[in-house]
Design a protein around this motif. Structure first.
Motif, PDB file in Angstrom:
ATOM      1  N   ALA B  24       0.839  -1.201   0.000  1.00 35.42           N
ATOM      2  CA  ALA B  24       0.000   0.000   0.000  1.00 35.42           C
ATOM      3  C   ALA B  24       0.875   1.252   0.000  1.00 35.42           C
ATOM      4  O   ALA B  24       0.660   2.181  -0.801  1.00 35.42           O
ATOM      5  CB  ALA B  24      -0.927  -0.010   1.220  1.00 35.42           C
ATOM      6  N   ALA B  25       1.883   1.278   0.860  1.00 37.76           N
ATOM      7  CA  ALA B  25       2.734   2.464   0.975  1.00 37.76           C
ATOM      8  C   ALA B  25       3.531   2.686  -0.315  1.00 37.76           C
ATOM      9  O   ALA B  25       3.704   3.822  -0.769  1.00 37.76           O
ATOM     10  CB  ALA B  25       3.668   2.314   2.171  1.00 37.76           C
ATOM     11  N   THR B  26       3.993   1.601  -0.929  1.00 33.77           N
ATOM     12  CA  THR B  26       4.756   1.717  -2.176  1.00 33.77           C
ATOM     13  C   THR B  26       3.859   2.201  -3.310  1.00 33.77           C
ATOM     14  O   THR B  26       4.232   3.072  -4.107  1.00 33.77           O
ATOM     15  CB  THR B  26       5.383   0.354  -2.547  1.00 33.77           C
ATOM     16  OG1 THR B  26       6.105  -0.126  -1.415  1.00 33.77           O
ATOM     17  CG2 THR B  26       6.316   0.473  -3.736  1.00 33.77           C
ATOM     18  N   ALA B  27       2.652   1.656  -3.361  1.00 36.00           N
ATOM     19  CA  ALA B  27       1.696   2.062  -4.392  1.00 36.00           C
ATOM     20  C   ALA B  27       1.380   3.550  -4.249  1.00 36.00           C
ATOM     21  O   ALA B  27       1.298   4.286  -5.240  1.00 36.00           O
ATOM     22  CB  ALA B  27       0.414   1.238  -4.268  1.00 36.00           C
ATOM     23  N   ARG B  28       1.223   3.994  -2.994  1.00 34.15           N
ATOM     24  CA  ARG B  28       0.919   5.410  -2.738  1.00 34.15           C
ATOM     25  C   ARG B  28       2.005   6.303  -3.322  1.00 34.15           C
ATOM     26  O   ARG B  28       1.748   7.307  -3.976  1.00 34.15           O
ATOM     27  CB  ARG B  28       0.811   5.610  -1.220  1.00 34.15           C
ATOM     28  CG  ARG B  28       0.370   6.977  -0.760  1.00 34.15           C
ATOM     29  CD  ARG B  28      -1.119   7.190  -1.003  1.00 34.15           C
ATOM     30  NE  ARG B  28      -1.374   7.974  -2.192  1.00 34.15           N
ATOM     31  CZ  ARG B  28      -2.559   8.045  -2.789  1.00 34.15           C
ATOM     32  NH1 ARG B  28      -3.600   7.371  -2.323  1.00 34.15           N
ATOM     33  NH2 ARG B  28      -2.715   8.779  -3.856  1.00 34.15           N
ATOM     34  N   LYS B  29       3.259   5.893  -3.075  1.00 36.30           N
ATOM     35  CA  LYS B  29       4.389   6.686  -3.562  1.00 36.30           C
ATOM     36  C   LYS B  29       4.393   6.776  -5.086  1.00 36.30           C
ATOM     37  O   LYS B  29       4.598   7.841  -5.662  1.00 36.30           O
ATOM     38  CB  LYS B  29       5.707   6.037  -3.096  1.00 36.30           C
ATOM     39  CG  LYS B  29       6.454   6.886  -2.079  1.00 36.30           C
ATOM     40  CD  LYS B  29       7.595   6.145  -1.455  1.00 36.30           C
ATOM     41  CE  LYS B  29       8.899   6.291  -2.206  1.00 36.30           C
ATOM     42  NZ  LYS B  29       9.981   5.537  -1.510  1.00 36.30           N
ATOM     43  N   LEU B  30       4.145   5.641  -5.734  1.00 37.85           N
ATOM     44  CA  LEU B  30       4.128   5.618  -7.203  1.00 37.85           C
ATOM     45  C   LEU B  30       2.977   6.465  -7.741  1.00 37.85           C
ATOM     46  O   LEU B  30       3.142   7.254  -8.669  1.00 37.85           O
ATOM     47  CB  LEU B  30       3.998   4.183  -7.724  1.00 37.85           C
ATOM     48  CG  LEU B  30       5.171   3.232  -7.460  1.00 37.85           C
ATOM     49  CD1 LEU B  30       4.812   1.824  -7.939  1.00 37.85           C
ATOM     50  CD2 LEU B  30       6.439   3.715  -8.158  1.00 37.85           C
ATOM     51  N   ALA B  31       1.802   6.297  -7.136  1.00 40.42           N
ATOM     52  CA  ALA B  31       0.603   6.974  -7.647  1.00 40.42           C
ATOM     53  C   ALA B  31       0.700   8.482  -7.464  1.00 40.42           C
ATOM     54  O   ALA B  31       0.218   9.250  -8.299  1.00 40.42           O
ATOM     55  CB  ALA B  31      -0.639   6.430  -6.945  1.00 40.42           C
ATOM     56  N   ASP B  32       1.328   8.911  -6.368  1.00 43.43           N
ATOM     57  CA  ASP B  32       1.420  10.348  -6.091  1.00 43.43           C
ATOM     58  C   ASP B  32       2.232  11.085  -7.151  1.00 43.43           C
ATOM     59  O   ASP B  32       2.031  12.279  -7.371  1.00 43.43           O
ATOM     60  CB  ASP B  32       2.018  10.586  -4.701  1.00 43.43           C
ATOM     61  CG  ASP B  32       0.972  10.380  -3.607  1.00 43.43           C
ATOM     62  OD1 ASP B  32      -0.226  10.278  -3.965  1.00 43.43           O
ATOM     63  OD2 ASP B  32       1.342  10.303  -2.424  1.00 43.43           O
ATOM     64  N   GLN B  33       3.118  10.367  -7.817  1.00 45.20           N
ATOM     65  CA  GLN B  33       3.924  11.023  -8.854  1.00 45.20           C
ATOM     66  C   GLN B  33       3.082  11.504 -10.017  1.00 45.20           C
ATOM     67  O   GLN B  33       3.447  12.419 -10.723  1.00 45.20           O
ATOM     68  CB  GLN B  33       5.005  10.072  -9.372  1.00 45.20           C
ATOM     69  CG  GLN B  33       6.075   9.813  -8.341  1.00 45.20           C
ATOM     70  CD  GLN B  33       7.125   8.842  -8.845  1.00 45.20           C
ATOM     71  OE1 GLN B  33       7.409   8.770 -10.029  1.00 45.20           O
ATOM     72  NE2 GLN B  33       7.712   8.099  -7.936  1.00 45.20           N
TER      73      GLN B  33
END
Ligand code: FAD
Ligand code: FAD
Lengths: 256, 323
Positions: B24-33
């Motif tokens: 979840a945390a990794t996906a958040r980082k990718l999506a925020d870009q």
């Protein structure tokens, strides 16, 4: 029983892997090639099933010309015949392409149970077994450490994190072999002689009629990140060394 | 057009596994870009209540598939439901955990969607609008940067490598149709490991012993050290093949690939196949009486001495430090 074992030729586990200067892959010059260790477990289990229940074992492998040696090794262990899918079109294949190539061949052969290794120790993808199962529309049992054949079904043990599952599946199915399943036999000298005469069918991509474009591509191969040089912990006796190590782990590495 | 990042959460016995938060945390980082949404697939029986926890780690929307047939995990049933959710929602990226279940499921789902998969990644980033996955190959002897020329781009992430940072989002539940066909596989029994120890692949601390332990009894001092550090005991293949330790404890190219915060190798020479399984550990300690042992080339801290003398002392030191 009609048993299939998929085998892949991979660099020996001792191999030092050197990345090509341009990052396009690895230097293959010095490498000794062997059967993927997990495939040895698959071949062994296939042979044990055949010995107990009758039938025959077919080896299928995708790979360049040298992969024939690995097929012969499996035949020398006791398998009956082989199919070698050999075509430069597979040079940049990924697991999806390989699984579809294997499926195209296996569809034409009678099959009750199909063995793969749980992963190939070169690419470490661990995908082919499951993708092959999907391509053939069969159930998959991955990471199997024990197998019992019960006529129309198999019962297997597969370890997961912190537990073991016991699963029963109707045949035909795909099993991926994990260490612990058995002790693979060595090829005997008579076995090696006999293997030379066993039939191996060589097929190219056109004969299979499948697309060979990889979905996953290795854009660049890179050496592992260098670790900074380590420290040898000093001290006059084990107690002093332990105390110093404890301090370093706490204060410097912040690992405890 | 395919858009957003989706994760496939993993739960067992009604609790989310740690890898789910890492995803979840990794996906958040990718999506925020790209200002995109993070969604999650959550399958099982009576699992809706777990959605809020995913929200805490950055998930906007949770697709919950609730069906008794999805509990416990059966590959083909989970793959059918997950693939349908992915198709219906068309994410650009899907992340799985490279756990036993995640690996089993991700390959099947990727094949169903006729797309590519990068397994066991240790880094993921977006470059030129595409997902670039860094993953060890040849058991860590080199790394590959993998790109996927199909949609969705699927990757599985190695447990214990990606930080599980909190970042509260809605975690709003959308219930989906989770009907499945009758399954050909049946789980007969789940035999739990009663030792209460975390699995090697998920452990923060591993205390590992090799042939230098001299026999199965030797491991008692490693168990004690592991107990103090809340770690798990591992082994070299030599120790497993000698029957001193069970197969599940083996670290290496033909065992488990681990990446704990701290790996303490005791009486292990550091054969290339062993190093392959543990060299991505964050901090490596080697205790070996042979100063020339190859394990010292990978160790951050080396102790050249008799392990039977050093380990009990270290246990005593650590007891004081963690108290
Ligand atoms: C850049 C690049 C270059 C490549 N070059 C070549 C090449 O020159 N020649 C070539 O043949 N492939 C090549 N490949 C394909 C690649 O080596 C793998 O076969 C493919 O990615 C499958 O993944 P894996 O080997 O990790 O299989 P895994 O999914 O880890 O393998 C699991 C099991 O599937 C079975 N299996 C896997 N591969 C095969 C196979 N080839 N034949 C039979 N059974 C198999 C085995 O039982 C194995 O234990 C290349 C791939 C890339 C990305
Ligand atoms: C196909 C294949 C796959 C393999 N896969 C794996 C794998 O996945 N994992 C794996 O671990 N191995 C694997 N191996 C085996 C590997 O090559 C080595 O044989 C093995 O790792 C050696 O184990 P070891 O370090 O415990 O033993 P050894 O190499 O015998 O080392 C024992 C060490 O203990 C030290 N020692 C002894 N007594 C003491 C003491 N009192 N105090 C301190 N130090 C002491 C010695 O100095 C020595 O360095 C594989 C091999 C092959 C061929």
């Amino acid at each position: 029983m009609n048993i299939i074992a998929c085998v892949k030729q991979v660099p020996d586990t001792e191999a030092q892997i050197k990345v090509k200067a341009d990052g396009s892959g690895i230097e293959e010059g010095q490498i000794k090639w062997v059967m993927n260790p997990y495939d040895e477990f698959g071949v062994e289990e296939a042979l044990k099933l055949k010995e107990k229940n009758g039938g025959d074992v077919t080896i299928v492998s995708v790979g360049p010309a040298r992969a024939m040696e690995t097929i012969r090794t499996a035949l020398a262990m006791g398998a009956d015949k082989g199919v070698h899918i050999c075509d430069p079109a597979f040079d940049n294949a990924d697991a999806y392409v390989i699984a579809n190539a294997l499926a195209a061949v296996i569809k034409t052969l009678p099959h009750d149970i199909i063995f793969c290794g749980q992963r190939a120790i070169d690419d470490d993808a661990g995908q082919v077994g499951a993708m092959l199962a999907e391509a053939l529309g069969l159930p998959q049992l991955t990471l199997v450490t024990k197998l019992e054949f019960a006529g129309a079904s198999v019962k297997v043990i597969r370890p997961i994190e912190g537990a073991q599952l016991s699963i029963e599946t109707a045949l035909p199915c795909i099993v991926t072999a994990q260490k612990g399943l058995n002790e693979p036999r060595y090829a005997s000298l008579p076995g090696i002689m006999k293997a030379k005469k066993k039939p191996v069918d060589v097929k190219n991509a056109a004969a299979l009629g499948i697309p060979t474009d990889a979905k996953a591509k290795v854009a660049k191969t890179i050496p592992p990140p260098a670790r900074p040089p380590g420290k040898i912990v000093c001290g006059d006796d084990p107690a002093q060394k332990a105390a110093e190590l404890g301090r370093l782990l706490r204060e410097e590495a912040k690992a405890i | 057009m395919a858009k957003g990042v989706m994760i496939v959460a993993e739960q067992r016995d009604g609790a989310l596994r740690k890898i789910s938060f890492e995803l979840a945390a990794t996906a958040r980082k990718l999506a925020d870009q790209s200002g995109d949404e993070v969604s999650a697939i959550l399958l099982g029986a009576g699992v809706e209540g777990l959605a809020a926890e995913l929200g805490k780690y950055g998930v906007d929307k949770v697709f919950v598939g609730d069906n008794a047939a999805l509990e416990p995990y059966v590959t083909e049933a989970h793959a059918a439901v997950a693939a349908k959710i992915i198709k219906d929602n068309d994410p650009a990226i899907v992340l799985f955990g490279a756990s036993v279940q995640g690996k089993d499921l991700s390959a099947r789902v990727a094949a169903k969607l006729a797309t590519g998969l990068a397994t066991d990644c240790t880094d993921v980033k977006i470059d030129g609008g595409k997902l670039v996955c860094t993953r060890p190959m040849y058991a860590g002897k080199c790394f590959g940067e993998v790109v996927i020329d199909a949609m969705p781009q699927i990757a599985s992430l190695r447990p214990n490598v990606f930080p599980a940072a909190e970042n509260a989002k809605a975690g709003a539940v959308t219930k989906v149709d989770a009907a499945v066909e009758a399954q050909k596989s049946k789980i007969l029994e789940v035999q739990k490991d009663t030792s209460g120890k975390v699995d090697l692949t998920e452990a923060n601390v591993i205390v590992s012993g090799g042939r230098g332990m001299k026999g199965p009894e030797g491991y008692a001092i490693l168990e004690e050290l592991a107990e103090v550090l809340k770690g798990t005991v591992g082994a070299s293949r030599a120790a497993v093949d000698a029957g001193w330790r069970p197969q599940k404890d083996q670290v290496g190219q033909t065992g488990k690939v681990v990446s704990p915060n701290l790996y303490i190798a005791c009486g292990i020479s550091g054969a290339i196949q062993h190093l392959a399984g543990m060299s991505s550990s964050k901090c490596i300690v080697a205790i070996n009486k042979d100063a020339e042992a190859p394990i010292f080339t990978k160790a951050d801290y080396g102790v050249v001495d008799d392990l039977f003398k050093v380990v009990p002392e270290l246990t005593a030191v650590c007891k004081k430090l963690v108290a």
